[in-house]
Design a protein around this motif. Sequence first.
Motif, PDB file in Angstrom:
ATOM      1  N   ARG A   1       0.819  -1.207   0.000  1.00 63.18           N
ATOM      2  CA  ARG A   1       0.000   0.000   0.000  1.00 63.18           C
ATOM      3  C   ARG A   1       0.863   1.272   0.000  1.00 63.18           C
ATOM      4  NH1 ARG A   1      -4.812   0.907   4.262  1.00 63.18           N
ATOM      5  NH2 ARG A   1      -3.366   2.151   5.465  1.00 63.18           N
ATOM      6  N   ALA A   2       1.949   1.247   0.777  1.00 65.02           N
ATOM      7  CA  ALA A   2       2.831   2.423   0.831  1.00 65.02           C
ATOM      8  C   ALA A   2       3.377   2.755  -0.558  1.00 65.02           C
ATOM      9  CB  ALA A   2       3.984   2.161   1.795  1.00 65.02           C
ATOM     10  N   GLN A   3       3.643   1.714  -1.348  1.00 69.18           N
ATOM     11  CA  GLN A   3       4.168   1.960  -2.697  1.00 69.18           C
ATOM     12  C   GLN A   3       3.049   2.426  -3.625  1.00 69.18           C
ATOM     13  OE1 GLN A   3       7.207  -1.398  -3.692  1.00 69.18           O
ATOM     14  NE2 GLN A   3       5.857  -2.131  -2.061  1.00 69.18           N
ATOM     15  N   LYS A   4       1.871   1.768  -3.493  1.00 73.71           N
ATOM     16  CA  LYS A   4       0.745   2.149  -4.357  1.00 73.71           C
ATOM     17  C   LYS A   4       0.339   3.592  -4.124  1.00 73.71           C
ATOM     18  CE  LYS A   4      -1.500  -1.938  -6.012  1.00 73.71           C
ATOM     19  NZ  LYS A   4      -2.423  -3.021  -5.695  1.00 73.71           N
ATOM     20  N   LYS A   5       0.408   4.005  -2.832  1.00 73.19           N
ATOM     21  CA  LYS A   5       0.028   5.388  -2.508  1.00 73.19           C
ATOM     22  C   LYS A   5       1.168   6.366  -2.825  1.00 73.19           C
ATOM     23  CE  LYS A   5      -2.465   6.135   1.396  1.00 73.19           C
ATOM     24  NZ  LYS A   5      -2.744   6.007   2.842  1.00 73.19           N
ATOM     25  N   ALA A   6       2.241   5.826  -3.413  1.00 73.42           N
ATOM     26  CA  ALA A   6       3.421   6.614  -3.805  1.00 73.42           C
ATOM     27  C   ALA A   6       4.067   7.335  -2.617  1.00 73.42           C
ATOM     28  CB  ALA A   6       3.073   7.597  -4.916  1.00 73.42           C
ATOM     29  N   ILE A   7       3.895   6.753  -1.426  1.00 74.13           N
ATOM     30  CA  ILE A   7       4.576   7.322  -0.254  1.00 74.13           C
ATOM     31  C   ILE A   7       6.061   6.976  -0.349  1.00 74.13           C
ATOM     32  CG2 ILE A   7       4.767   7.160   2.274  1.00 74.13           C
ATOM     33  CD1 ILE A   7       1.713   6.548   2.263  1.00 74.13           C
ATOM     34  N   VAL A   8       6.300   5.786  -0.914  1.00 74.21           N
ATOM     35  CA  VAL A   8       7.679   5.322  -1.033  1.00 74.21           C
ATOM     36  C   VAL A   8       7.824   4.496  -2.307  1.00 74.21           C
ATOM     37  CG1 VAL A   8       7.298   3.237   0.355  1.00 74.21           C
ATOM     38  CG2 VAL A   8       9.541   4.218   0.271  1.00 74.21           C
ATOM     39  N   GLN A   9       9.024   4.581  -2.874  1.00 77.07           N
ATOM     40  CA  GLN A   9       9.306   3.738  -4.041  1.00 77.07           C
ATOM     41  C   GLN A   9      10.434   2.791  -3.622  1.00 77.07           C
ATOM     42  OE1 GLN A   9      10.488   6.053  -7.475  1.00 77.07           O
ATOM     43  NE2 GLN A   9      11.295   4.221  -8.488  1.00 77.07           N
ATOM     44  N   ILE A  10      10.183   1.494  -3.815  1.00 79.07           N
ATOM     45  CA  ILE A  10      11.209   0.534  -3.366  1.00 79.07           C
ATOM     46  C   ILE A  10      11.817  -0.168  -4.578  1.00 79.07           C
ATOM     47  CG2 ILE A  10      11.722  -1.430  -1.856  1.00 79.07           C
ATOM     48  CD1 ILE A  10       9.326  -0.636  -0.128  1.00 79.07           C
ATOM     49  N   ASP A  11      13.136  -0.124  -4.632  1.00 69.20           N
ATOM     50  CA  ASP A  11      13.859  -0.641  -5.788  1.00 69.20           C
ATOM     51  C   ASP A  11      14.804  -1.740  -5.289  1.00 69.20           C
ATOM     52  OD1 ASP A  11      15.255   0.365  -8.638  1.00 69.20           O
ATOM     53  OD2 ASP A  11      16.680  -0.421  -7.167  1.00 69.20           O
ATOM     54  N   VAL A  12      14.640  -2.960  -5.822  1.00 68.55           N
ATOM     55  CA  VAL A  12      15.512  -4.062  -5.383  1.00 68.55           C
ATOM     56  C   VAL A  12      16.372  -4.496  -6.557  1.00 68.55           C
ATOM     57  CG1 VAL A  12      15.570  -6.317  -4.247  1.00 68.55           C
ATOM     58  CG2 VAL A  12      13.531  -4.911  -4.064  1.00 68.55           C
ATOM     59  N   GLN A  13      17.633  -4.682  -6.321  1.00 69.80           N
ATOM     60  CA  GLN A  13      18.496  -5.149  -7.415  1.00 69.80           C
ATOM     61  C   GLN A  13      19.563  -6.091  -6.855  1.00 69.80           C
ATOM     62  OE1 GLN A  13      19.567  -2.021 -10.101  1.00 69.80           O
ATOM     63  NE2 GLN A  13      20.731  -3.383 -11.439  1.00 69.80           N
ATOM     64  N   SER A  14      19.866  -7.091  -7.662  1.00 73.39           N
ATOM     65  CA  SER A  14      20.844  -8.082  -7.225  1.00 73.39           C
ATOM     66  C   SER A  14      22.267  -7.597  -7.518  1.00 73.39           C
ATOM     67  CB  SER A  14      20.587  -9.396  -7.974  1.00 73.39           C
ATOM     68  OG  SER A  14      21.719 -10.223  -7.839  1.00 73.39           O
ATOM     69  N   PHE A  15      23.170  -7.953  -6.637  1.00 67.10           N
ATOM     70  CA  PHE A  15      24.583  -7.625  -6.877  1.00 67.10           C
ATOM     71  C   PHE A  15      25.071  -8.263  -8.185  1.00 67.10           C
ATOM     72  CE2 PHE A  15      24.825  -7.029  -2.129  1.00 67.10           C
ATOM     73  CZ  PHE A  15      25.236  -5.703  -2.172  1.00 67.10           C
ATOM     74  N   PHE A  16      24.412  -9.389  -8.580  1.00 65.65           N
ATOM     75  CA  PHE A  16      24.849 -10.092  -9.804  1.00 65.65           C
ATOM     76  C   PHE A  16      24.692  -9.212 -11.049  1.00 65.65           C
ATOM     77  CE2 PHE A  16      24.158 -13.756  -7.012  1.00 65.65           C
ATOM     78  CZ  PHE A  16      25.337 -14.462  -7.240  1.00 65.65           C
ATOM     79  N   SER A  17      23.752  -8.253 -10.973  1.00 67.98           N
ATOM     80  CA  SER A  17      23.540  -7.438 -12.174  1.00 67.98           C
ATOM     81  C   SER A  17      24.634  -6.379 -12.344  1.00 67.98           C
ATOM     82  CB  SER A  17      22.153  -6.798 -12.139  1.00 67.98           C
ATOM     83  OG  SER A  17      22.036  -6.025 -10.984  1.00 67.98           O
ATOM     84  N   PHE A  18      25.574  -6.337 -11.421  1.00 72.51           N
ATOM     85  CA  PHE A  18      26.662  -5.349 -11.553  1.00 72.51           C
ATOM     86  C   PHE A  18      27.975  -5.998 -11.978  1.00 72.51           C
ATOM     87  CE2 PHE A  18      23.542  -3.642  -8.618  1.00 72.51           C
ATOM     88  CZ  PHE A  18      23.326  -2.385  -9.161  1.00 72.51           C
ATOM     89  N   ILE A  19      27.913  -7.283 -12.343  1.00 70.55           N
ATOM     90  CA  ILE A  19      29.149  -7.946 -12.797  1.00 70.55           C
ATOM     91  C   ILE A  19      28.913  -8.555 -14.177  1.00 70.55           C
ATOM     92  CG2 ILE A  19      30.158  -8.495 -10.543  1.00 70.55           C
ATOM     93  CD1 ILE A  19      28.908 -11.373 -11.075  1.00 70.55           C
ATOM     94  N   ALA A  20      29.998  -8.857 -14.837  1.00 70.56           N
ATOM     95  CA  ALA A  20      29.895  -9.471 -16.167  1.00 70.56           C
ATOM     96  C   ALA A  20      29.417 -10.907 -15.990  1.00 70.56           C
ATOM     97  CB  ALA A  20      31.258  -9.455 -16.829  1.00 70.56           C
ATOM     98  N   PRO A  21      28.721 -11.469 -16.980  1.00 75.15           N
ATOM     99  CA  PRO A  21      28.263 -12.854 -16.871  1.00 75.15           C
ATOM    100  C   PRO A  21      29.434 -13.802 -16.567  1.00 75.15           C
ATOM    101  CG  PRO A  21      27.453 -11.819 -18.899  1.00 75.15           C
ATOM    102  CD  PRO A  21      28.398 -10.850 -18.278  1.00 75.15           C
TER     103      PRO A  21
ATOM    104  N   LEU B   1       5.948   4.009  10.677  1.00 77.47           N
ATOM    105  CA  LEU B   1       6.102   5.332  11.310  1.00 77.47           C
ATOM    106  C   LEU B   1       5.990   6.461  10.289  1.00 77.47           C
ATOM    107  CD1 LEU B   1       8.972   4.724  13.908  1.00 77.47           C
ATOM    108  CD2 LEU B   1       6.512   4.575  14.226  1.00 77.47           C
ATOM    109  N   ILE B   2       5.839   6.113   9.027  1.00 75.54           N
ATOM    110  CA  ILE B   2       5.693   7.150   7.989  1.00 75.54           C
ATOM    111  C   ILE B   2       4.196   7.455   7.843  1.00 75.54           C
ATOM    112  CG2 ILE B   2       6.133   7.744   5.555  1.00 75.54           C
ATOM    113  CD1 ILE B   2       8.754   7.277   7.043  1.00 75.54           C
ATOM    114  N   PRO B   3       3.797   8.700   8.045  1.00 72.98           N
ATOM    115  CA  PRO B   3       2.366   9.037   7.998  1.00 72.98           C
ATOM    116  C   PRO B   3       1.709   8.554   6.709  1.00 72.98           C
ATOM    117  CG  PRO B   3       3.651  10.920   8.734  1.00 72.98           C
ATOM    118  CD  PRO B   3       4.635   9.871   8.346  1.00 72.98           C
ATOM    119  N   GLY B   4       0.520   7.993   6.845  1.00 75.79           N
ATOM    120  CA  GLY B   4      -0.241   7.551   5.679  1.00 75.79           C
ATOM    121  C   GLY B   4      -0.104   6.066   5.398  1.00 75.79           C
ATOM    122  N   VAL B   5       0.885   5.405   6.008  1.00 78.86           N
ATOM    123  CA  VAL B   5       1.083   3.974   5.708  1.00 78.86           C
ATOM    124  C   VAL B   5       0.125   3.115   6.536  1.00 78.86           C
ATOM    125  CG1 VAL B   5       2.725   2.057   5.715  1.00 78.86           C
ATOM    126  CG2 VAL B   5       3.491   4.343   5.031  1.00 78.86           C
ATOM    127  N   VAL B   6       0.104   3.333   7.834  1.00 81.08           N
ATOM    128  CA  VAL B   6      -0.815   2.584   8.698  1.00 81.08           C
ATOM    129  C   VAL B   6      -2.116   3.388   8.777  1.00 81.08           C
ATOM    130  CG1 VAL B   6      -1.184   1.752  11.066  1.00 81.08           C
ATOM    131  CG2 VAL B   6       1.060   1.562  10.002  1.00 81.08           C
TER     132      VAL B   6
END
Length: 434
Positions: A24-44, A157-162
């Motif tokens: 919900r916090a992401q849908k309400k655009a209160i926060v944007q969460i970006d996940v990325q693997s360390f593997f994507s920063f190295i050559a195959p 603790l971020i207003p609007g999430v709970v």
Amino acid sequence: MNISILTVFEQLYQPFLQTSLVQRAQKKAIVQIDVQSFFSFIAPKKRIDAPTFGPGAGMLIRPTVVQKAVEKKEAKFGKAFKIFFSPQGEKLNKRSIETIVQKFREYGHLMLLPARYEGMDVRVEDEYSDMVVSIGDFVLMGGDIPAMMLIEGLLRLIPGVVGKEESVRYESFTGPFVDYPSYTEPVEWKGRKVPDIVRSGNHAAIDRWRSAQAAKKTVLEHFSWMRSQPISEEQKDLAKQFIPPHYVALMHTDVLVAKNQPGVTSVTSLDLHDIARSSRTYGIKNFFVVTPLIDQQKIVRRLLDFWQTGIGIEYNRNRYEAVKLVRLISSLDEVIRTIEKKENKKPLLVATSARPTEEHGKHITFYDQSQVWVHDRPVLVVLGTGKGLTESLIKYCDYLLGSVHGFSDFNHLSVRSAAAIILDRWLGINEKIV
Ligand SMILES: C[S@@+](CC[C@H](N)C(=O)[O-])C[C@H]1O[C@@H](n2cnc3c(N)ncnc32)[C@H](O)[C@@H]1O
């Protein structure tokens, strides 16, 4: 506001980020969460980890991989407050979460770097970490679950999430007490009834009941935590109701004297004065001076007469207040009978000792109040003079408190000093707030 997570296993986050309030916090655009693997920063076919230098097994995430990942994310979302995870880090608790909330607001970009394997090369933490977080004194396989815990603790603790702000305002660890017990339907379940007061509709009475329940649970199960917190006079009075009555006995008999023989010792006026003052400070109900010797009793009586009935009352009111707790008594059995008569319950005896004593299975530490208090019986702290309580007296007691010592080989505190330290460690609280 952005949270970027750099991890070895990004797949772990998918259900977590797509569920409930975090989603919900992401849908309400209160926060944007970006996940990325360390593997994507190295050559195959290249590795993100390398063996630790020196003897011992274990792989570490390469600093160069972390560097690339950090630089890319900061280029995209701006400078981040960077959090690493380690069992050696700062505990995740109310205070550390509040700091993170504040930093999140300040930076607008929080970067979480949970490790795997044996962790990170220490230079990476030294270079980048603004905070290293631990979720407890145990070792997990990786920092991803700690990172998710941090996100849950933070987002609520971020207003609007709970939904209801109220539900995060009155909770465990927001003040010196834990939360009160809560009930829902059915009113009776497996023979357990919801207390009538909770359904009475009398809000003031319910509030009082809840505060009392919260204080009781805190005193009995979270005393160490409670006393590390600032506490108001009102909260202190509430908590006090759930601490069993405490008494102190200073033994001039059943103690070891020269050559470690059992014997009797003389009374010292300084001990009487100072232990009385410590007793008064820590809420002790009576301080018993135990001596069977008639001559010694006469000395004590003279001293007590001065402070309890003589001109001492007006001469120094504070001293009188303290010394009026002192009772002169001939034996420990008499002390026990006196307490039992007053409290309608036999006291639990807590022996104290400066010397290493035989293992009786009675040892407790200064963190074990709940072990003793759960019995809801008065507590008598038994102090020795001379060379300490005899082994047979210690055996007779219910518990033996660990000795008081510091980083030296000198172990000769006066009993009045030891008494003050013992009472503070057992019953002392933090600074008060007004
Ligand atoms: C196997 S642990 C490494 C433990 C490390 N060798 C030590 O003893 O301090 C691998 C990673 O899991 C995470 N981790 C493990 N236990 C944790 C805890 N109690 N709190 C936070 N993170 C933890 C950290 O990211 C850590 O680098």
